[in-house]
Design a protein around this motif. Sequence first.
Motif, short mmCIF file in Angstrom:
data_model
loop_
_atom_site.label_atom_id
_atom_site.label_comp_id
_atom_site.label_asym_id
_atom_site.label_seq_id
_atom_site.Cartn_x
_atom_site.Cartn_y
_atom_site.Cartn_z
N PHE A 1 14.64 -25.59 22.28
CA PHE A 1 14.36 -24.23 21.82
C PHE A 1 12.91 -23.84 22.09
N MET B 1 18.59 -11.79 15.86
CA MET B 1 17.93 -12.92 15.21
C MET B 1 18.20 -12.95 13.71
N SER B 2 18.26 -14.15 13.19
CA SER B 2 18.36 -14.31 11.74
C SER B 2 16.98 -14.10 11.13
N LYS C 1 9.85 -17.17 12.40
CA LYS C 1 9.25 -18.07 13.38
C LYS C 1 8.65 -17.28 14.55
N PHE C 2 9.36 -16.23 14.98
CA PHE C 2 8.88 -15.39 16.06
C PHE C 2 7.55 -14.73 15.67
N SER D 1 12.39 -21.65 25.11
CA SER D 1 13.25 -20.48 25.23
C SER D 1 12.58 -19.33 25.97
N GLN E 1 14.64 -16.93 12.10
CA GLN E 1 14.21 -16.84 13.49
C GLN E 1 13.14 -15.77 13.66
N LYS E 2 13.31 -14.64 12.95
CA LYS E 2 12.31 -13.58 13.02
C LYS E 2 10.98 -14.07 12.46
#
Length: 191
Positions: free
Chosen positions: A67, A151-152, A158-159, A70, A155-156
């Motif tokens: 990941f 995105m969950s 982490k982004f 990515s 995930q957001k």
Amino acid sequence: MNDDQIDEKEALEAIYEDDDNFKVVSDTVYTYKCPCPENEMKSFMIQVTWPKDYPDSSPPLVDLDSFYNSHLTPDEKEALVSLIAAQLPDWEGMPMTFNIFSYVSEEVDSLRTVIKNERVVERREVDEGGGGVEKGQVAHHQQSQNIMKGMSKAQKRKFYDKYGNIDAEEKPRGWNWVDVIKHLSKTGPAV
């Protein structure tokens, strides 16, 4: 695991004991991260997986499918793997995970030339007099909305931690949140 693999595992753990970029995923899977402090989009992490008959009969499998990678296109991943795999015949029949990681860390600058970051859209500054939104910003905002759509929440988060709030104009995340504890302390005790 055979004796050669056990010996190589012990050697790798001793060599990379204090290196945060090296990780042991399992007894036969190892990763090495090549960070780029100047541009995180040029960072990558290689994963080396040992087959059962490694190192005697077959070389390890080298991939960039984690990941962490990515942001790389499939063509960039394939080009990086082929550059690394071109070195494998030189080390055939012997433990080579350390050699792979050494090659990558020594040649990291030349390997990074493969990474083009074509998916990244640069933000342009807004003309001070116009006050309007430029085409580059609209495309960037629409692209970020498309990225965020699937995105969950985790995930957001982490982004945002990795890239910052790309839609905000120099405002830190949470700049307009209410300080709940401070607010509750002013309301007094519940009756």
